[in-house]
Motif scaffolding. Structure first.
Motif, mmCIF file in Angstrom:
data_model
loop_
_atom_site.group_PDB
_atom_site.id
_atom_site.type_symbol
_atom_site.label_atom_id
_atom_site.label_comp_id
_atom_site.label_asym_id
_atom_site.label_seq_id
_atom_site.Cartn_x
_atom_site.Cartn_y
_atom_site.Cartn_z
ATOM 1 N N ILE A 40 0.877 -1.164 0.000
ATOM 2 C CA ILE A 40 0.000 0.000 0.000
ATOM 3 C C ILE A 40 0.917 1.217 0.000
ATOM 4 C CG2 ILE A 40 -1.678 1.305 1.353
ATOM 5 C CD1 ILE A 40 -2.585 -1.484 2.478
ATOM 6 N N ASN A 41 0.614 2.185 -0.868
ATOM 7 C CA ASN A 41 1.475 3.356 -0.999
ATOM 8 C C ASN A 41 0.670 4.646 -1.024
ATOM 9 O OD1 ASN A 41 4.284 2.227 -1.552
ATOM 10 N ND2 ASN A 41 3.054 1.117 -3.062
ATOM 11 N N LEU A 42 1.185 5.659 -0.350
ATOM 12 C CA LEU A 42 0.743 7.030 -0.545
ATOM 13 C C LEU A 42 1.821 7.660 -1.417
ATOM 14 C CD1 LEU A 42 -0.528 8.042 3.005
ATOM 15 C CD2 LEU A 42 -1.821 7.141 1.061
ATOM 16 N N ILE A 43 1.429 8.161 -2.581
ATOM 17 C CA ILE A 43 2.369 8.483 -3.652
ATOM 18 C C ILE A 43 2.317 9.971 -3.981
ATOM 19 C CG2 ILE A 43 3.050 7.883 -6.013
ATOM 20 C CD1 ILE A 43 1.286 5.291 -5.570
ATOM 21 N N ALA A 44 3.494 10.558 -4.222
ATOM 22 C CA ALA A 44 3.611 11.988 -4.545
ATOM 23 C C ALA A 44 3.493 12.195 -6.049
ATOM 24 C CB ALA A 44 4.934 12.536 -4.025
ATOM 25 N N GLY A 45 2.388 11.777 -6.611
ATOM 26 C CA GLY A 45 2.166 11.917 -8.044
ATOM 27 C C GLY A 45 1.364 10.747 -8.567
ATOM 28 N N PHE A 46 1.360 10.622 -9.907
ATOM 29 C CA PHE A 46 0.603 9.553 -10.550
ATOM 30 C C PHE A 46 1.493 8.680 -11.426
ATOM 31 C CE2 PHE A 46 -2.387 12.812 -9.427
ATOM 32 C CZ PHE A 46 -3.431 12.083 -8.889
ATOM 33 N N ASP A 47 2.735 9.058 -11.559
ATOM 34 C CA ASP A 47 3.714 8.319 -12.355
ATOM 35 C C ASP A 47 4.234 7.138 -11.536
ATOM 36 O OD1 ASP A 47 6.666 7.818 -13.074
ATOM 37 O OD2 ASP A 47 5.969 9.045 -14.748
ATOM 38 N N PRO A 48 4.508 5.986 -12.175
ATOM 39 C CA PRO A 48 5.040 4.834 -11.438
ATOM 40 C C PRO A 48 6.361 5.121 -10.716
ATOM 41 C CG PRO A 48 4.388 4.183 -13.650
ATOM 42 C CD PRO A 48 4.262 5.677 -13.583
ATOM 43 N N ASN A 49 7.120 6.117 -11.169
ATOM 44 C CA ASN A 49 8.386 6.457 -10.526
ATOM 45 C C ASN A 49 8.273 7.581 -9.499
ATOM 46 O OD1 ASN A 49 9.908 4.539 -12.014
ATOM 47 N ND2 ASN A 49 9.836 5.911 -13.779
ATOM 48 N N SER A 50 7.049 8.003 -9.179
ATOM 49 C CA SER A 50 6.861 9.077 -8.202
ATOM 50 C C SER A 50 7.351 8.646 -6.826
ATOM 51 C CB SER A 50 5.382 9.465 -8.109
ATOM 52 O OG SER A 50 4.934 10.040 -9.308
ATOM 53 N N ASN A 51 7.732 9.622 -6.020
ATOM 54 C CA ASN A 51 8.158 9.344 -4.646
ATOM 55 C C ASN A 51 7.048 8.659 -3.862
ATOM 56 O OD1 ASN A 51 10.620 10.638 -5.108
ATOM 57 N ND2 ASN A 51 9.868 12.597 -4.371
ATOM 58 N N ARG A 52 7.440 7.758 -2.964
ATOM 59 C CA ARG A 52 6.507 7.100 -2.046
ATOM 60 C C ARG A 52 6.615 7.829 -0.707
ATOM 61 N NH1 ARG A 52 5.941 5.171 -6.610
ATOM 62 N NH2 ARG A 52 5.419 3.011 -6.996
ATOM 63 N N VAL A 53 5.578 8.530 -0.331
ATOM 64 C CA VAL A 53 5.588 9.264 0.926
ATOM 65 C C VAL A 53 5.402 8.290 2.087
ATOM 66 C CG1 VAL A 53 4.482 11.125 2.222
ATOM 67 C CG2 VAL A 53 4.779 11.334 -0.258
ATOM 68 N N LEU A 54 4.575 7.272 1.871
ATOM 69 C CA LEU A 54 4.403 6.176 2.825
ATOM 70 C C LEU A 54 4.295 4.884 2.043
ATOM 71 C CD1 LEU A 54 3.785 4.919 5.652
ATOM 72 C CD2 LEU A 54 1.365 5.405 5.179
ATOM 73 N N HIS A 55 5.127 3.920 2.399
ATOM 74 C CA HIS A 55 5.094 2.585 1.781
ATOM 75 C C HIS A 55 4.867 1.574 2.887
ATOM 76 C CE1 HIS A 55 6.355 -0.961 -0.513
ATOM 77 N NE2 HIS A 55 7.121 -1.260 0.525
ATOM 78 N N LEU A 56 3.839 0.754 2.728
ATOM 79 C CA LEU A 56 3.585 -0.359 3.634
ATOM 80 C C LEU A 56 3.751 -1.636 2.819
ATOM 81 C CD1 LEU A 56 0.344 1.000 5.331
ATOM 82 C CD2 LEU A 56 2.658 1.002 6.278
ATOM 83 N N GLY A 57 4.783 -2.393 3.121
ATOM 84 C CA GLY A 57 5.057 -3.645 2.426
ATOM 85 C C GLY A 57 4.689 -4.822 3.328
ATOM 86 N N ILE A 58 3.597 -5.502 3.013
ATOM 87 C CA ILE A 58 3.136 -6.625 3.823
ATOM 88 C C ILE A 58 3.757 -7.880 3.234
ATOM 89 C CG2 ILE A 58 1.127 -7.953 4.567
ATOM 90 C CD1 ILE A 58 0.863 -4.239 3.722
ATOM 91 N N ARG A 59 4.657 -8.500 4.001
ATOM 92 C CA ARG A 59 5.474 -9.612 3.505
ATOM 93 C C ARG A 59 5.186 -10.886 4.293
ATOM 94 N NH1 ARG A 59 11.337 -6.534 2.837
ATOM 95 N NH2 ARG A 59 10.566 -4.919 1.420
ATOM 96 N N PHE A 60 4.448 -11.790 3.676
ATOM 97 C CA PHE A 60 4.122 -13.058 4.332
ATOM 98 C C PHE A 60 5.347 -13.957 4.442
ATOM 99 C CE2 PHE A 60 0.103 -11.397 3.093
ATOM 100 C CZ PHE A 60 -0.700 -11.705 4.167
ATOM 101 N N ASP A 61 6.250 -13.856 3.462
ATOM 102 C CA ASP A 61 7.450 -14.687 3.481
ATOM 103 C C ASP A 61 8.392 -14.313 4.631
ATOM 104 O OD1 ASP A 61 7.812 -12.254 2.051
ATOM 105 O OD2 ASP A 61 9.536 -13.062 0.985
ATOM 106 N N GLN A 62 8.294 -13.090 5.135
ATOM 107 C CA GLN A 62 9.140 -12.637 6.246
ATOM 108 C C GLN A 62 8.332 -12.344 7.509
ATOM 109 O OE1 GLN A 62 11.407 -9.297 4.752
ATOM 110 N NE2 GLN A 62 12.257 -10.488 3.073
ATOM 111 N N GLN A 63 7.014 -12.514 7.425
ATOM 112 C CA GLN A 63 6.115 -12.252 8.557
ATOM 113 C C GLN A 63 6.348 -10.867 9.166
ATOM 114 O OE1 GLN A 63 3.591 -14.695 10.147
ATOM 115 N NE2 GLN A 63 3.684 -14.841 7.939
#
Length: 154
Positions: A40-63
């Motif tokens: 889940i990302n809050l993004i500073a723009g609409f381009d795929p390369n825009s800055n991620r202001v908040l990134h939540l990476g939910i990783r089941f492989d690493q719990q």
């Protein structure tokens, strides 16, 4: 208030009313069996390369749930401590509450993490979600009920 039902993933949209102190984003979904990761990302723009202001990476492989930001294609230091409140085959409700100094994040009515602003919140232009998750509903809440906030986050 704005509600999006069952978006196809990957999904990205503008945030109605923008991000400000008191804004809430609620995500309801479920975790399919065998899920690997979703984000889940809050993004500073609409381009795929825009800055991620908040990134939540939910990783089941690493719990773990990684919290981070990305500026000019460079990731900041990861935050990984805290609970892993997701389970295969289970529904979840995540609430992201914007505070003037940080984001407060709750899952299933339990406060899980805080993430201090590393980039100004007013840079956020869009919300994105993708990966191994089924999204039932995304709601952007402009004027949260203070009683509801206390129940969830304190």
């Amino acid at each position: 208030m704005s509600i999006i039902l069952r978006p196809a993933l990957p999904f990205q949209t503008g945030i109605p009313g923008g991000i400000y102190d008191g804004k809430m984003i609620e995500i309801k979904g479920s975790i399919p069996y065998g899920a690997h990761r979703f984000e889940i990302n809050l993004i500073a723009g609409f381009d795929p390369n825009s800055n991620r202001v908040l990134h939540l990476g939910i990783r089941f492989d690493q719990q773990c749930v990684v919290r981070n930001h990305m500026e000019y294609n460079h990731w900041g230091p990861e935050e990984r401590q805290g609970p892993f409140p997701f389970s295969f085959g289970r529904e979840f409700k995540m609430l992201i509450v914007v505070d003037r100094t940080h984001y407060r994040i709750a899952v299933n009515n339990q406060h899980c993490w805080d993430f201090r602003h590393r980039l100004p919140m007013d840079r956020v232009k869009s919300f994105g979600i993708n990966g191994s998750v089924e999204v039932h509903e995304i709601e952007f809440i402009d004027r949260p009920n203070p009683v509801r906030l206390r129940e969830v986050l304190f």
